[in-house]
Enzyme design. Structure first.
Site, PDB file in Angstrom:
ATOM      1  N   LEU A 105       0.894  -1.222   0.046  1.00  0.00           N
ATOM      2  CA  LEU A 105      -0.107  -0.155   0.099  1.00  0.00           C
ATOM      3  C   LEU A 105       0.816   1.341   0.199  1.00  0.00           C
ATOM      4  O   LEU A 105       2.057   1.154   0.267  1.00  0.00           O
ATOM      5  CB  LEU A 105      -0.901  -0.040   1.148  1.00  0.00           C
ATOM      6  CG  LEU A 105      -1.752  -1.307   1.228  1.00  0.00           C
ATOM      7  CD1 LEU A 105      -2.713  -1.105   2.624  1.00  0.00           C
ATOM      8  CD2 LEU A 105      -2.450  -1.726   0.209  1.00  0.00           C
ATOM      9  N   PRO A 106       0.269   2.406  -0.354  1.00  0.00           N
ATOM     10  CA  PRO A 106       1.149   3.809  -0.483  1.00  0.00           C
ATOM     11  C   PRO A 106       1.800   4.038   0.716  1.00  0.00           C
ATOM     12  O   PRO A 106       2.953   4.414   0.532  1.00  0.00           O
ATOM     13  CB  PRO A 106       0.056   4.714  -1.093  1.00  0.00           C
ATOM     14  CG  PRO A 106      -1.068   4.083  -1.373  1.00  0.00           C
ATOM     15  CD  PRO A 106      -1.071   2.662  -0.962  1.00  0.00           C
TER      16      PRO A 106
ATOM     17  N   THR B  78       6.242   0.263   2.159  1.00  0.00           N
ATOM     18  CA  THR B  78       7.282   1.263   2.833  1.00  0.00           C
ATOM     19  C   THR B  78       6.602   2.349   3.754  1.00  0.00           C
ATOM     20  O   THR B  78       5.848   3.139   3.078  1.00  0.00           O
ATOM     21  CB  THR B  78       8.360   1.874   1.885  1.00  0.00           C
ATOM     22  OG1 THR B  78       8.753   1.014   0.690  1.00  0.00           O
ATOM     23  CG2 THR B  78       9.451   2.743   2.507  1.00  0.00           C
TER      24      THR B  78
ATOM     25  N   LYS C  87      15.350  -0.764   5.150  1.00  0.00           N
ATOM     26  CA  LYS C  87      14.867  -0.085   3.742  1.00  0.00           C
ATOM     27  C   LYS C  87      15.366   1.277   3.858  1.00  0.00           C
ATOM     28  O   LYS C  87      15.498   1.917   2.928  1.00  0.00           O
ATOM     29  CB  LYS C  87      13.504  -0.360   3.547  1.00  0.00           C
ATOM     30  CG  LYS C  87      12.943   0.457   2.710  1.00  0.00           C
ATOM     31  CD  LYS C  87      12.784  -0.129   1.191  1.00  0.00           C
ATOM     32  CE  LYS C  87      12.228   0.947   0.204  1.00  0.00           C
ATOM     33  NZ  LYS C  87      12.228   0.630  -0.997  1.00  0.00           N
TER      34      LYS C  87
ATOM     35  N   LYS D 148       9.629  10.629  -0.295  1.00  0.00           N
ATOM     36  CA  LYS D 148       8.717   9.862   0.626  1.00  0.00           C
ATOM     37  C   LYS D 148       9.951   9.148   1.464  1.00  0.00           C
ATOM     38  O   LYS D 148       9.834   9.237   2.798  1.00  0.00           O
ATOM     39  CB  LYS D 148       7.740   8.867   0.202  1.00  0.00           C
ATOM     40  CG  LYS D 148       7.082   7.901   1.002  1.00  0.00           C
ATOM     41  CD  LYS D 148       6.467   6.945   0.419  1.00  0.00           C
ATOM     42  CE  LYS D 148       6.017   5.664   1.394  1.00  0.00           C
ATOM     43  NZ  LYS D 148       5.479   4.443   0.853  1.00  0.00           N
TER      44      LYS D 148
HETATM   45  P1  NAD Z   1       0.709   2.425  -6.425  1.00  0.00           P
HETATM   46  O1  NAD Z   1       0.236   3.650  -5.931  1.00  0.00           O
HETATM   47  O2  NAD Z   1       0.807   2.003  -7.888  1.00  0.00           O
HETATM   48  O3  NAD Z   1      -0.055   1.256  -5.686  1.00  0.00           O
HETATM   49  C1  NAD Z   1      -0.719   1.430  -4.205  1.00  0.00           C
HETATM   50  C2  NAD Z   1      -1.926   0.497  -4.303  1.00  0.00           C
HETATM   51  O4  NAD Z   1      -2.733   0.216  -3.280  1.00  0.00           O
HETATM   52  C3  NAD Z   1      -3.174   1.357  -5.428  1.00  0.00           C
HETATM   53  O5  NAD Z   1      -3.524   0.538  -6.322  1.00  0.00           O
HETATM   54  C4  NAD Z   1      -4.315   1.758  -4.226  1.00  0.00           C
HETATM   55  O6  NAD Z   1      -5.654   1.871  -5.003  1.00  0.00           O
HETATM   56  C5  NAD Z   1      -4.062   0.469  -3.457  1.00  0.00           C
HETATM   57  N1  NAD Z   1      -4.581   0.707  -1.959  1.00  0.00           N
HETATM   58  C6  NAD Z   1      -4.962   1.721  -1.190  1.00  0.00           C
HETATM   59  N2  NAD Z   1      -5.575   1.374   0.017  1.00  0.00           N
HETATM   60  C7  NAD Z   1      -5.721   0.297  -0.039  1.00  0.00           C
HETATM   61  C8  NAD Z   1      -6.534  -0.878   0.773  1.00  0.00           C
HETATM   62  N3  NAD Z   1      -7.095  -0.343   1.795  1.00  0.00           N
HETATM   63  N4  NAD Z   1      -6.849  -1.938   0.216  1.00  0.00           N
HETATM   64  C9  NAD Z   1      -6.208  -2.501  -0.941  1.00  0.00           C
HETATM   65  N5  NAD Z   1      -5.515  -1.483  -1.828  1.00  0.00           N
HETATM   66  C10 NAD Z   1      -5.435  -0.520  -1.399  1.00  0.00           C
HETATM   67  O7  NAD Z   1       2.264   2.255  -5.537  1.00  0.00           O
HETATM   68  P2  NAD Z   1       3.330   1.385  -5.790  1.00  0.00           P
HETATM   69  O8  NAD Z   1       4.245   1.944  -6.539  1.00  0.00           O
HETATM   70  O9  NAD Z   1       2.919  -0.034  -6.290  1.00  0.00           O
HETATM   71  O10 NAD Z   1       3.986   1.353  -4.211  1.00  0.00           O
HETATM   72  C11 NAD Z   1       3.375   0.583  -3.183  1.00  0.00           C
HETATM   73  C12 NAD Z   1       4.631   0.492  -2.090  1.00  0.00           C
HETATM   74  O11 NAD Z   1       5.674   0.138  -2.515  1.00  0.00           O
HETATM   75  C13 NAD Z   1       4.879   1.933  -1.425  1.00  0.00           C
HETATM   76  O12 NAD Z   1       4.859   1.779  -0.216  1.00  0.00           O
HETATM   77  C14 NAD Z   1       6.102   2.087  -2.009  1.00  0.00           C
HETATM   78  O13 NAD Z   1       6.889   3.317  -1.300  1.00  0.00           O
HETATM   79  C15 NAD Z   1       6.762   0.882  -2.114  1.00  0.00           C
HETATM   80  N6  NAD Z   1       7.759   0.779  -3.180  1.00  0.00           N
HETATM   81  C16 NAD Z   1       7.443   1.235  -4.425  1.00  0.00           C
HETATM   82  C17 NAD Z   1       8.416   1.049  -5.290  1.00  0.00           C
HETATM   83  C18 NAD Z   1       8.267   1.514  -6.796  1.00  0.00           C
HETATM   84  O14 NAD Z   1       9.260   1.330  -7.552  1.00  0.00           O
HETATM   85  N7  NAD Z   1       7.100   1.798  -7.186  1.00  0.00           N
HETATM   86  C19 NAD Z   1       9.756   0.458  -5.035  1.00  0.00           C
HETATM   87  C20 NAD Z   1       9.823  -0.053  -3.773  1.00  0.00           C
HETATM   88  C21 NAD Z   1       8.859   0.065  -2.883  1.00  0.00           C
END
Ligand code: NAD
Length: 297
Positions: A65-66, A99, A174, A249
């Protein structure tokens, strides 16, 4: 093979869930954003219409999740939604891969523990490409027992599954890693630009530094100077990859933690300022890959 409930099918979560399906697990998925579910309609997953409907029979609940507020709301509830934890069967293991700040991890861990449910933090290193390729690194905060249990499913999404320590330790690992990543990315861009401003070719300088003591991951795998590496974001106008917004972030989490833990992070603070100036120069910059810090120089 296990019954897994997966929450959060965004840029990272969707390919992670897909790899679990490929490995033969039975998945029930939930995301409140309907578009995120579209790609799964034809696949072998059950799409739940509510968080509580998604956890029936779950042996593992995995979330991607975000941020921390989303994670706390999902598991412990907030003023808009009921948390799912009280509805889980006792042997379910919660694995949060998002994260987030350590405070949010501990809130969920304590809430779950009071209901006899185990939880661990398992944030990842590696971006969307690693999530797609099943080559993520998981950094876990868990007891040995819960770590061993989680490893059995995390291995289907990553090539390294590592235990950093107890609850919250995964997030600390991390945070330290990404602060260092930002520092060596900015340092690499700065050194390369200094060379270019003095008439050197960025490619030649990169080759020299790769064989010298300035060698580092950003230089070797993710060169920020355009024209040096075919597959790096610098070769395609800094399309992400890992965005400036996400790096900000993570650097924000490091700043908050440094205050709480009374740690001096002058380099971390400086690099956060560099990234925030870069983001403020043009709002579109926030959606570029973090190696676009090159443009600041
Ligand atoms: P994203 O915004 O693409 O996806 C997050 C998803 O979570 C969205 O589809 C949203 O609708 C969903 N969501 C929100 N609340 C929810 C709930 N209660 N139940 C179910 N789904 C819910 O974000 P992302 O890029 O996939 O990143 C997700 C996590 O991974 C973050 O914490 C980010 O910091 C971490 N991360 C991302 C990357 C990257 O390159 N994108 C790399 C490492 C870590």
């Amino acid at each position: 093979m296990a019954n897994i409930s997966f929450f959060g099918l965004g840029k990272m979560g969707a390919p992670m869930a897909r790899n679990l399906v490929k490995a033969g697990h039975q998945l029930t998925v939930f995301d409140p954003f309907p578009k995120a579910l579209q790609a799964f309609k034809q696949k072998e997953v059950d799409i739940a219409d509510s968080p509580i409907a998604a956890i029936e029979n779950a042996e593992f609940v995995i979330s991607m999740l975000p941020n921390g507020a989303h994670v706390v709301a999902l598991y412990a509830g907030d003023d808009k939604q009921e948390g799912i934890t009280p509805h889980l069967q006792e042997n379910t293991l919660i694995i949060d891969c998002s994260t987030v700040d350590v405070g949010s991890v501990k809130t969920v861990f304590n809430f779950a523990r009071d209901r006899n449910i185990a939880m661990l933090d398992a944030p990842v290193s590696g971006g969307v490409a690693a999530a797609q390729g099943g080559s993520l690194t998981f950094m876990c905060g868990a007891s040995e027992t819960n770590f061993a249990r989680a490893k059995s499913v995390l291995s289907d999404m990553g090539k390294n599954v590592l235990r950093a320590g107890n609850t919250g330790a995964g997030q600390i690992a991390k945070m330290c890693n990404n602060m260092l990543l930002a520092i060596h990315m900015a340092g690499t861009a700065e050194a390369l630009k200094l060379g270019v401003n003095n008439g050197l070719d960025a490619n030649v300088l990169s080759q020299i530094m790769l064989q010298s003591s300035g060698c580092n991951w950003s230089l070797e795998k993710y060169n920020p100077a355009p024209g040096v590496m075919e597959n790096a974001p610098a070769a395609c106008d800094y399309q992400p990859g890992f965005t400036v917004e996400l790096m900000l972030k993570d650097l924000g989490l490091a700043m908050e933690n440094s205050i709480q833990s009374k740690s001096a992070i002058p380099m971390g603070a400086l690099v956060r300022n560099l990234y925030s100036c870069h983001g403020l120069q043009k709002s579109d910059n926030n959606q570029l890959d973090f190696s676009s810090i090159w443009q600041m120089y």
